[in-house]
Design an enzyme around this catalytic site. Structure first.
Site, PDB file in Angstrom:
ATOM      1  N   ASN A  22      -0.401  -2.919 -31.647  1.00  0.00           N
ATOM      2  CA  ASN A  22      -1.510  -3.870 -31.536  1.00  0.00           C
ATOM      3  C   ASN A  22      -1.139  -4.876 -32.547  1.00  0.00           C
ATOM      4  OD1 ASN A  22      -4.143  -4.771 -31.094  1.00  0.00           O
ATOM      5  ND2 ASN A  22      -4.713  -4.244 -32.956  1.00  0.00           N
ATOM      6  N   ILE A  39     -12.108  -0.328 -28.514  1.00  0.00           N
ATOM      7  CA  ILE A  39     -11.501   0.624 -29.256  1.00  0.00           C
ATOM      8  C   ILE A  39     -11.109   1.763 -28.132  1.00  0.00           C
ATOM      9  CG2 ILE A  39     -11.693   2.389 -31.057  1.00  0.00           C
ATOM     10  CD1 ILE A  39     -13.679   0.380 -32.526  1.00  0.00           C
ATOM     11  N   HIS A  97      -2.820  -8.183 -34.838  1.00  0.00           N
ATOM     12  CA  HIS A  97      -4.064  -8.547 -35.490  1.00  0.00           C
ATOM     13  C   HIS A  97      -4.038 -10.190 -36.311  1.00  0.00           C
ATOM     14  CE1 HIS A  97      -7.934  -7.965 -37.441  1.00  0.00           C
ATOM     15  NE2 HIS A  97      -7.404  -8.429 -38.589  1.00  0.00           N
ATOM     16  N   ASP A 147      -7.769  -1.101 -36.966  1.00  0.00           N
ATOM     17  CA  ASP A 147      -6.655  -1.765 -37.716  1.00  0.00           C
ATOM     18  C   ASP A 147      -6.080  -1.196 -38.804  1.00  0.00           C
ATOM     19  OD1 ASP A 147      -6.919  -3.725 -35.567  1.00  0.00           O
ATOM     20  OD2 ASP A 147      -8.521  -4.723 -36.666  1.00  0.00           O
TER      21      ASP A 147
END
Length: 213
Positions: free
Chosen positions: A120, A105, A122, A158
């Site tokens: 990002n 993080i 995921h 997220d």
């Protein structure tokens, strides 16, 4: 290049990508393969990892891309490590920063510095199943469909605005490994497509709604 009338066409410089990765770098490999196409609109100019043993380092070396290791064990505390990451990324003067399997993080100060340019990927359909075990959690919940998400990074885990998603069905007999491997295939394609579109067309955010182009 010229138009049919003979006037020169100004080419737009490729956007500079810095990719942060912790492991083998399958997403990085996909981005490196894409950036050789002059029409892609983006080029990986730097790779950063927190893991000195990351396979991504070899991928970067083979592609002739500069890389740097910023390992937490080389810093006195987490704040100092975050500062080190920020300084290392800044050297590459990125237009976009892509977290492609980066398992740490980042500090809020880093997120704010690259707000709207920090992307990002995921392995789940956010906002469901955030965190490090998205595939395992989706299986445990008994969902019939999961997938992958490309999103902007904010101060949460997220929780940033969603840019793009692709669904992946859960098959009878799936275990975590089998499902994750299929998600990875979709994830690589989605990341490459999305980063390219953002680089070529730009990205606009109003509230939580993200529009490309």
């Amino acid at each position: 290049m010229q138009t049919p009338s003979g006037h020169p066409v100004e080419s737009t410089p490729a956007k500079r990508l810095v990719v942060l990765v912790s492991g083998g770098g399958s997403n990085l490999a996909a981005l490196l393969a894409a950036h050789d196409d002059g029409a892609y609109g983006a080029r990986v100019v730097g790779v950063l990892t927190d893991n000195p043993a990351a396979g991504a380092l070899e991928l970067a070396r083979d592609a002739g891309v500069a890389s740097v290791v910023v390992s937490p064990k080389d810093f006195e505390d987490r704040a100092a490590w975050n500062d080190g990451v920020a300084e290392a990324v800044a050297v590459f003067r990125p237009d976009l920063v892509v977290l492609a399997g980066f398992m740490r993080i980042l500090a809020p100060s880093f997120v704010r510095r690259y707000e709207g340019r920090l992307i990002n990927t995921h392995p789940a359909l956010l906002p469901s199943f955030p965190g490090a075990h998205g595939v395992r959690d989706a299986l445990a919940h008994g969902v019939k469909v999961t997938g992958c998400t490309v999103h902007l990074v904010d101060d949460g885990v997220d929780t940033g605005p969603i840019i793009a998603q692709v669904a992946v069905p859960v098959l009878d007999g799936d275990d975590e490994h089998a499902l994750h491997e299929r998600i990875k295939v979709a994830e690589r394609a989605l990341l490459v497509e999305t980063v390219g579109r953002v680089a070529r067309e730009g990205l606009y955010v109003v509230g939580r709604k993200v529009t490309i182009g």
